[in-house]
Design a protein around this motif. Structure first.
Motif, PDB file in Angstrom:
ATOM      1  N   ALA A  82       1.211  -0.812  -0.133  1.00 29.25           N
ATOM      2  CA  ALA A  82       0.276   0.189   0.138  1.00 29.25           C
ATOM      3  C   ALA A  82       0.889   1.257   0.045  1.00 29.25           C
ATOM      4  O   ALA A  82       0.804   2.019  -1.007  1.00 29.25           O
ATOM      5  CB  ALA A  82      -0.961   0.026   1.395  1.00 29.25           C
ATOM      6  N   LYS A  83       1.734   1.013   0.619  1.00 27.77           N
ATOM      7  CA  LYS A  83       2.594   2.363   0.784  1.00 27.77           C
ATOM      8  C   LYS A  83       3.910   2.114  -0.060  1.00 27.77           C
ATOM      9  O   LYS A  83       3.820   3.825  -1.216  1.00 27.77           O
ATOM     10  CB  LYS A  83       3.660   2.544   2.178  1.00 27.77           C
ATOM     11  CG  LYS A  83       4.777   3.571   2.632  1.00 27.77           C
ATOM     12  CD  LYS A  83       3.839   4.584   2.664  1.00 27.77           C
ATOM     13  CE  LYS A  83       3.035   4.994   3.591  1.00 27.77           C
ATOM     14  NZ  LYS A  83       2.359   6.087   3.758  1.00 27.77           N
ATOM     15  N   ALA A  84       3.954   1.273  -0.792  1.00 29.22           N
ATOM     16  CA  ALA A  84       5.182   1.188  -2.120  1.00 29.22           C
ATOM     17  C   ALA A  84       4.301   1.596  -2.994  1.00 29.22           C
ATOM     18  O   ALA A  84       4.802   2.577  -4.345  1.00 29.22           O
ATOM     19  CB  ALA A  84       5.540   0.142  -2.306  1.00 29.22           C
TER      20      ALA A  84
ATOM     21  N   VAL B 122       8.951  -9.218  -0.644  1.00 31.01           N
ATOM     22  CA  VAL B 122       8.736  -8.138  -1.159  1.00 31.01           C
ATOM     23  C   VAL B 122       9.320  -6.751  -1.153  1.00 31.01           C
ATOM     24  O   VAL B 122       9.951  -5.769  -2.764  1.00 31.01           O
ATOM     25  CB  VAL B 122       7.593  -7.802  -0.693  1.00 31.01           C
ATOM     26  CG1 VAL B 122       6.920  -5.775  -1.649  1.00 31.01           C
ATOM     27  CG2 VAL B 122       6.084  -8.237  -0.636  1.00 31.01           C
ATOM     28  N   LEU B 123      10.512  -6.502  -0.243  1.00 34.89           N
ATOM     29  CA  LEU B 123      10.947  -5.324  -0.255  1.00 34.89           C
ATOM     30  C   LEU B 123      12.428  -5.534  -1.041  1.00 34.89           C
ATOM     31  O   LEU B 123      12.771  -5.302  -1.799  1.00 34.89           O
ATOM     32  CB  LEU B 123      12.041  -4.812   1.436  1.00 34.89           C
ATOM     33  CG  LEU B 123      10.993  -4.425   1.833  1.00 34.89           C
ATOM     34  CD1 LEU B 123      11.150  -4.656   3.072  1.00 34.89           C
ATOM     35  CD2 LEU B 123      10.860  -3.855   1.433  1.00 34.89           C
ATOM     36  N   TRP B 124      12.459  -7.542  -1.135  1.00 32.64           N
ATOM     37  CA  TRP B 124      13.722  -8.159  -1.524  1.00 32.64           C
ATOM     38  C   TRP B 124      13.469  -7.679  -3.565  1.00 32.64           C
ATOM     39  O   TRP B 124      14.752  -7.467  -3.914  1.00 32.64           O
ATOM     40  CB  TRP B 124      13.719  -9.664  -1.094  1.00 32.64           C
ATOM     41  CG  TRP B 124      15.106 -10.385  -2.285  1.00 32.64           C
ATOM     42  CD1 TRP B 124      15.709 -10.172  -2.041  1.00 32.64           C
ATOM     43  CD2 TRP B 124      14.631 -10.773  -3.421  1.00 32.64           C
ATOM     44  NE1 TRP B 124      16.763 -10.847  -3.418  1.00 32.64           N
ATOM     45  CE2 TRP B 124      16.196 -11.272  -3.711  1.00 32.64           C
ATOM     46  CE3 TRP B 124      13.641 -11.600  -4.002  1.00 32.64           C
ATOM     47  CZ2 TRP B 124      16.140 -12.131  -4.870  1.00 32.64           C
ATOM     48  CZ3 TRP B 124      13.572 -11.764  -5.695  1.00 32.64           C
ATOM     49  CH2 TRP B 124      15.231 -12.947  -5.609  1.00 32.64           C
ATOM     50  N   ILE B 135      13.327   0.992  -0.658  1.00 30.10           N
ATOM     51  CA  ILE B 135      13.870   0.176   0.432  1.00 30.10           C
ATOM     52  C   ILE B 135      13.913   0.808   1.418  1.00 30.10           C
ATOM     53  O   ILE B 135      12.912   0.413   2.520  1.00 30.10           O
ATOM     54  CB  ILE B 135      15.151  -0.797  -0.051  1.00 30.10           C
ATOM     55  CG1 ILE B 135      14.852  -1.729  -1.404  1.00 30.10           C
ATOM     56  CG2 ILE B 135      14.990  -2.107   0.828  1.00 30.10           C
ATOM     57  CD1 ILE B 135      13.655  -2.376  -1.696  1.00 30.10           C
ATOM     58  N   GLU B 136      14.550   1.859   1.644  1.00 23.64           N
ATOM     59  CA  GLU B 136      14.974   2.297   2.653  1.00 23.64           C
ATOM     60  C   GLU B 136      13.614   2.493   3.823  1.00 23.64           C
ATOM     61  O   GLU B 136      12.940   2.779   5.065  1.00 23.64           O
ATOM     62  CB  GLU B 136      15.902   3.560   3.072  1.00 23.64           C
ATOM     63  CG  GLU B 136      16.461   3.783   4.498  1.00 23.64           C
ATOM     64  CD  GLU B 136      17.672   4.652   3.867  1.00 23.64           C
ATOM     65  OE1 GLU B 136      18.118   5.350   3.135  1.00 23.64           O
ATOM     66  OE2 GLU B 136      17.618   4.984   5.320  1.00 23.64           O
ATOM     67  N   GLY B 205      19.895  -6.947   3.540  1.00 16.10           N
ATOM     68  CA  GLY B 205      19.804  -6.416   2.734  1.00 16.10           C
ATOM     69  C   GLY B 205      20.273  -5.253   2.727  1.00 16.10           C
ATOM     70  O   GLY B 205      20.328  -4.173   1.342  1.00 16.10           O
ATOM     71  N   ASN B 206      20.544  -4.291   3.086  1.00 17.54           N
ATOM     72  CA  ASN B 206      20.687  -3.055   3.703  1.00 17.54           C
ATOM     73  C   ASN B 206      21.899  -3.070   3.533  1.00 17.54           C
ATOM     74  O   ASN B 206      22.526  -1.768   2.412  1.00 17.54           O
ATOM     75  CB  ASN B 206      19.851  -2.547   4.939  1.00 17.54           C
ATOM     76  CG  ASN B 206      18.497  -2.375   4.936  1.00 17.54           C
ATOM     77  OD1 ASN B 206      17.943  -1.823   4.059  1.00 17.54           O
ATOM     78  ND2 ASN B 206      18.555  -1.924   6.126  1.00 17.54           N
TER      79      ASN B 206
END
Lengths: 202, 234
Positions: A82-84, B122-124, B135-136, B205-206
Motif C-alpha cells: 500500500a505504501k509502495a 516484497v522488499l527484496w 527500500i529504506e 539487504g541493506n
C-alpha cells in the motif's frame, strides 16, 4: 492530520518546484530521486496511524493472488505494498508531469505517462501497459511501438492498451506483458526457461 | 505477443477454478475475511457496461480511481489537470507494478521452498527490480508498523473493529498479542519466528544497498549489463 496534509503539500510543492531543472537532466537510466527519497524517509518516521491508508489492502491482496502460483500472502505484504504503491504513483506522476511541462501543457495526458515510462529502464515492465504508439508522442527508435487494436486516442474501458485484438483483456493485460509472470506460471517449462535466464543474467 | 496473450488466458481460467489450498495456514488467511466476499469491492467505473462477471473482474483488477487521483494530486501543482485516460493508465500501471513485484517475490519463495510471501520478500523483489530507493523508506515503515502493532495489539483486541481493513489488521494484532503472551499456538509461533528470521534478510539487504549507493559506477555497469537483455527481449 491537517498539519500532515499541509506539510505534504508544502514539501511536494517545493519538490515539484525544484524538480524541473535537475530532474530532467538526470540520465535516462537513473530512477533515483534523492529529494523524493528523503521526503519518503521523513514521512515514514512520522507515520502514526496505519488505519489511514490510501489504498485498500483487500484489493492489493486480490491483485497479488491473481497469479495462480501465489499461494499465501502474509498480512504485512499488502501493508508494504500500500505504501509502495503510493510512492510509485507519486514517482510516475511526477515524471509524467515533467513531460507535460516540457510541452507547455497543464493537463496530464496519457502520452506524458508513455514518454515517462519510455525514459526510464526501471519502468520497462510498463511498456506493454503504456505502449508508445500515441499519435502525439514522437517515435523513439529504441523502442518498437505496439499496434493498438482501435488506434490511438480512443479511450479503452475494457481492453488495456497494447493488447492484441481477440485475446481476453484480463489475461493479456495482467499476465502476458510482465517479464516476471512467465516465471511465476505453473508451467514447468516456463519455470525451467526462466531459471536458466535468471542464471545467465546473474 | 499472441502466444503470450493465449498463455495469459489459460492462466486466468486456472485462477478462476482453483480454490485456495486447504490447511491451517490457509484457513488462517481466509479467516481474515478479505478474500471471501467478492461483492464487497466498491464499484469504480459506473460507465462499464460489460458483463457482470467482467465487471467484477474489472473492478478487482485496479485500485480505486479516487484513491489514485488523490495520490496523484499530492505531487501535482494546483493548476494541473489530469485527463481521464491518464487516470486509467496510472490505475493499470499500479496493478502491473503489484503483479510485477509479486511475481519476483514469489519466485524467491519458491526457490526457498516457502509458500507465504512476506513483507521482506516484497522488499527484496523491489530492490532486485530497480526500485532501490523504495527500500529504506519502506523498511522504516515496516519497523514502525511492527512497533505500533505490538503496542496496540492489547487495546485493539479489547475493542471491536468492523471495517474490512480493520479486519485485515486485526489478525496481525491478535498474532502479536498471542506471541507477547506466549500463546500455545505452534503455527503462529513458528510464523513469528519466521518473521524474525526474515528481519535478518532485511538487515543483510541493506548492506548491498549501501554498497550500491557507494559505488555508483558499479551499479550503472550492472544496470547496463542487464537492461540490454530486456531491450533485446522486447
Amino acid at each position: 492530520m491537517a498539519e500532515n496534509n499541509n506539510n505534504n503539500g508544502d514539501n511536494m510543492n517545493n519538490d515539484n518546484h525544484q524538480q524541473p531543472p535537475s530532474y530532467s537532466q538526470l540520465p535516462p537510466m537513473a530512477s533515483s530521486n534523492p529529494q523524493l527519497r528523503n521526503y519518503w524517509i521523513e514521512q515514514m518516521e512520522t507515520v502514526s496511524d496505519f488505519k489511514n491508508r490510501q489504498l485498500p489492502l483487500a484489493r492489493i491482496k486480490k491483485i497479488m493472488k491473481a497469479d495462480p502460483d501465489v499461494h499465501m500472502v502474509s498480512a504485512e505484504a499488502p501493508i508494504i505494498f500500500a505504501k509502495a504503491c503510493e510512492m510509485f504513483i507519486v514517482d510516475l506522476t511526477m515524471r509524467s508531469w515533467l513531460k507535460a511541462e516540457e510541452n507547455k501543457r497543464h493537463t496530464l495526458q496519457k502520452s506524458d505517462i508513455s514518454n515517462a515510462v519510455a525514459s526510464s529502464f526501471t519502468y520497462d515492465f510498463l511498456l506493454d501497459v503504456v505502449p508508445k504508439d500515441e499519435s502525439i508522442a514522437t517515435a523513439d527508435p529504441g523502442f518498437v511501438a505496439m499496434p493498438h487494436p482501435d488506434g490511438g486516442g480512443v479511450p479503452q474501458y475494457y481492453y488495456p492498451p497494447g493488447v492484441v485484438m481477440g485475446t481476453p483483456m484480463v489475461g493479456s493485460g495482467m499476465y502476458a506483458p510482465s517479464q516476471a509472470w512467465p516465471a511465476a506460471a505453473g508451467d514447468g517449462e516456463d519455470d525451467a526457461e526462466d531459471n536458466g535466464g535468471n542464471g545467465g543474467g546473474n | 505477443m499472441e502466444r503470450g496473450g493465449f498463455h495469459g488466458y489459460r492462466k486466468l481460467s486456472v485462477n478462476n477454478t482453483t480454490p485456495s489450498p486447504p490447511g491451517l495456514a490457509a484457513n488462517f488467511l481466509m479467516a481474515e475475511g478479505s478474500m471471501r466476499p467478492p461483492e464487497f469491492n466498491q464499484p469504480n467505473k459506473t460507465s462499464n457496461g460489460g458483463e457482470e462477471e467482467c465487471t467484477v473482474r474489472e473492478q478487482d483488477r485496479f485500485m480505486p480511481i479516487a484513491n489514485v487521483i488523490r495520490i496523484m494530486r499530492r505531487i501535482l501543482p494546483a493548476h494541473a489537470k489530469i485527463s481521464d485516460d491518464s487516470k486509467e493508465t496510472i490505475q493499470e500501471c499500479v496493478s502491473e507494478y503489484i503483479s510485477f513485484i509479486t511475481g519476483e517475490a514469489n519466485e524467491r519463495c519458491q526457490r526457498e521452498q516457502r509458500k507465504t510471501i512476506t513483507a521482506e520478500d516484497v522488499l527484496w523483489a523491489m530492490s532486485k527490480l530497480g526500485f532501490d530507493d523504495y527500500i529504506e523508506p519502506l523498511t522504516l515503515y515496516l519497523h514502525r508498523y511492527r512497533e505500533l502493532e505490538g503496542e496496540r495489539g492489547v487495546s485493539c483486541s479489547a475493542g471491536s473493529v468492523s471495517m474490512t481493513n480493520g479486519l485485515v489488521v486485526k489478525r496481525p494484532n491478535g498474532t502479536m498479542t498471542e506471541y507477547g503472551a506466549y500463546g500455545p499456538v505452534p503455527g503462529i509461533h513458528m510464523a513469528q519466528y519466521h518473521y524474525r528470521h526474515q528481519n535478518g534478510f532485511v538487515f543483510s539487504g541493506n548492506e548491498p544497498n549501501s554498497k550500491m549507493s557507494g559505488s555508483s559506477s558499479g551499479a550503472s555497469g550492472a544496470r547496463v549489463e542487464v537492461f540490454p537483455t530486456q531491450q533485446h527481449k522486447y
